[in-house]
Write a protein that holds these residues in place. Sequence first.
Motif, PDB file in Angstrom:
ATOM      1  N   LEU A 101       4.113  -4.906  -4.221  1.00  0.00           N
ATOM      2  CA  LEU A 101       4.762  -3.863  -3.411  1.00  0.00           C
ATOM      3  C   LEU A 101       3.752  -2.803  -2.973  1.00  0.00           C
ATOM      4  O   LEU A 101       3.781  -2.334  -1.826  1.00  0.00           O
ATOM      5  CB  LEU A 101       5.895  -3.220  -4.215  1.00  0.00           C
ATOM      6  N   LEU A 102       2.857  -2.431  -3.879  1.00  0.00           N
ATOM      7  CA  LEU A 102       1.855  -1.414  -3.537  1.00  0.00           C
ATOM      8  C   LEU A 102       0.871  -1.936  -2.491  1.00  0.00           C
ATOM      9  O   LEU A 102       0.431  -1.177  -1.617  1.00  0.00           O
ATOM     10  CB  LEU A 102       1.107  -0.977  -4.796  1.00  0.00           C
ATOM     11  N   LEU A 103       0.528  -3.205  -2.582  1.00  0.00           N
ATOM     12  CA  LEU A 103      -0.371  -3.775  -1.568  1.00  0.00           C
ATOM     13  C   LEU A 103       0.309  -3.814  -0.203  1.00  0.00           C
ATOM     14  O   LEU A 103      -0.327  -3.540   0.824  1.00  0.00           O
ATOM     15  CB  LEU A 103      -0.803  -5.175  -1.991  1.00  0.00           C
ATOM     16  N   VAL A 104       1.597  -4.150  -0.197  1.00  0.00           N
ATOM     17  CA  VAL A 104       2.340  -4.131   1.072  1.00  0.00           C
ATOM     18  C   VAL A 104       2.412  -2.708   1.614  1.00  0.00           C
ATOM     19  O   VAL A 104       2.214  -2.468   2.812  1.00  0.00           O
ATOM     20  CB  VAL A 104       3.752  -4.709   0.869  1.00  0.00           C
ATOM     21  N   ARG A 105       2.675  -1.759   0.724  1.00  0.00           N
ATOM     22  CA  ARG A 105       2.730  -0.348   1.139  1.00  0.00           C
ATOM     23  C   ARG A 105       1.392   0.105   1.705  1.00  0.00           C
ATOM     24  O   ARG A 105       1.337   0.814   2.712  1.00  0.00           O
ATOM     25  CB  ARG A 105       3.122   0.505  -0.065  1.00  0.00           C
ATOM     26  N   TYR A 124      -2.066   1.521   6.492  1.00  0.00           N
ATOM     27  CA  TYR A 124      -3.204   1.330   7.398  1.00  0.00           C
ATOM     28  C   TYR A 124      -2.750   0.941   8.800  1.00  0.00           C
ATOM     29  O   TYR A 124      -3.377   1.317   9.794  1.00  0.00           O
ATOM     30  CB  TYR A 124      -4.164   0.280   6.820  1.00  0.00           C
ATOM     31  N   ILE A 125      -1.663   0.196   8.872  1.00  0.00           N
ATOM     32  CA  ILE A 125      -1.130  -0.157  10.193  1.00  0.00           C
ATOM     33  C   ILE A 125      -0.655   1.095  10.921  1.00  0.00           C
ATOM     34  O   ILE A 125      -0.939   1.298  12.109  1.00  0.00           O
ATOM     35  CB  ILE A 125       0.018  -1.177  10.054  1.00  0.00           C
ATOM     36  N   VAL A 159      -7.109  -0.722  -3.109  1.00  0.00           N
ATOM     37  CA  VAL A 159      -6.775  -2.103  -3.476  1.00  0.00           C
ATOM     38  C   VAL A 159      -6.852  -2.274  -4.996  1.00  0.00           C
ATOM     39  O   VAL A 159      -5.978  -2.894  -5.619  1.00  0.00           O
ATOM     40  CB  VAL A 159      -7.709  -3.098  -2.760  1.00  0.00           C
ATOM     41  N   ILE A 160      -7.890  -1.713  -5.612  1.00  0.00           N
ATOM     42  CA  ILE A 160      -8.024  -1.781  -7.073  1.00  0.00           C
ATOM     43  C   ILE A 160      -6.854  -1.080  -7.736  1.00  0.00           C
ATOM     44  O   ILE A 160      -6.258  -1.596  -8.698  1.00  0.00           O
ATOM     45  CB  ILE A 160      -9.362  -1.160  -7.521  1.00  0.00           C
TER      46      ILE A 160
END
Length: 606
Positions: free
Chosen positions: A119-123, A128-129, A220-221
Amino acid sequence: MTAFWSALVNGAILSGALAAAVGFVFFVTPRRALNAATRYAIWWVVLAATLLLPLSYVSWRVASPVSAAVALDQLNTAVEVAPTAAVAAAPRRISLPIEIPALPWMKSMLLVWTGVSALLLVRLLLSYIVLYRRTVQAGDAPPEWAERVRGWMAASGRRVRFALSAEIAIPAASGPTRPAILIPSRLFEELSDGDLEQIARHEAAHLARWDDCALLVQRVIEACLALHPVVRWVTRQIDLEREIACDDLVAESSETARSYADCLTRTLVLCGGVRNSLATANVADSRSHFSRRVELLLDGGRGARARLLGGRYAAFVVALIGVAALLSRTPKLFAFSVPPAAVPAHATVPTDTPLVVPERSLLAQARPVAVPPVAVVATTHFGQQRELGLQQIEDKHFDDAIATLRGILPEAMDDGVRGDIWSKIGEAYRYKGDLGGSIQAMEQAVILLPNSGPAVTNLALLYEAIGDKVRARQYYERAIVIDPKNPMVLNNLAYILTETNGDLDRALSYAKKSQAALPNFLEVRDTIAWIYLKKNMTGEAVAGWKGLVEAAPDNPVYHYHYAMALSAQGKRADALTQCMAALSAMADVPNPSLAGDIRALMQKLQ
């Protein structure tokens, strides 16, 4: 699963200690001696150590595999009990690692962690988009401002756009794609020219330092290790030092520093508070960090040097590498163990029955491969209890042996000894008829002895015995990497590949290598013929099984396989003859499952 949590927990303890030590050094060291840019770079080294230290608890030790000849001699022998080395007299002591039973929520926790990270990676991706869209849609600032930005960025070589946007609430540096300094349109009108230049120089400093690229890696980390407390704390320090480093580049003198502190305060008021963005380095990131930055700007003793102090940074890095190397040698503090699973109904075998795997497997009717004994140097109590457990296995007191050996696991001195004990526990469960418990114990042995060919092979055999061909294949694949010339593993893996949609050419290559080492083993010839049948090379398959039924006329399996190959060639009468021969060969040794398969083939042929 337990290996993951063990490495994570022990690595987090070490990295937490390292981060705390660095934090203490920074606390007692004046910023005049160690500025923000240097601290920022050092925290990145600490973060790298935090990510790498758990790997020190992954065993890379290479065990010496048993040769094929030795292993074959052991196939039909009783279990070999590893001799116990001379035992030194010593008092009992608390030993590491501390054994902790694996908790039932660990698997669920890992799933929750994975879900949160996803979920955090999607967020992060969405952030960034949105940032990219706002950067593209932002309007250009007056030409004189663009000229100033080119001057500030000349040393970095980056082309940075200065833009105004009504969609953002606080100044920000955007990147890495289309790097730009974004200023809220309203703020551009309300701030004085001097304040606006200081704010813009702060954002330009981020881009000149390539903070936008580093920030992407950091986020990302953070997303992947969302529940790692040390990672979260270290990245908070990185966030703070990054902003202070850019403040230092703007405030070159104490007078400029006071003016800049007033500017930051006015900007914060005009922006209506602090608003964080995952994708940008903001002029104000959090209230606590903002207060600390203003406090440092008003501190006359903070020092004026804003660039990385190369010599001091290098000294810190060398010291950190040395400390991290020492920490990586620290014994494991905690270890999670998996209790034996309940006995599955399909995994129960009678007490004295040898380990039986499918007919084409070379180790059929064989006892487990003996794991090479590990030299034991332990307390008197440990050595005596280990000897007692091994004797109880020989005396077929399997429950007593399991209790005795599990009782001394916390006293084992290293992974090698612990792995050896788990393998003996696995043997006891196997001879007891509990394949489920044996699998659980052997999995622990493989975790601790990941490069032990016999341990990995035994686990593959156990999974094959309960019909889990997928996992059996996984462990046979590991075993063949450890000992690529082991003919037993080559044959068994070749067969498993045919049963799990594997590469038939690779399977045939493995089987032929096994045959070259064991030319007189009929089981290997059976495997090769089976692969030919799978490859629709029925002529070769028929020829192979014709030779096998001539060499072993009383083996019903070979007659049945021969019948299958003849059937594939359309020779129904000959196939029926072989089916009858197979049933006749089973008169003295009934095999209901095989008999059912043969009768099903006969019905198709009639």
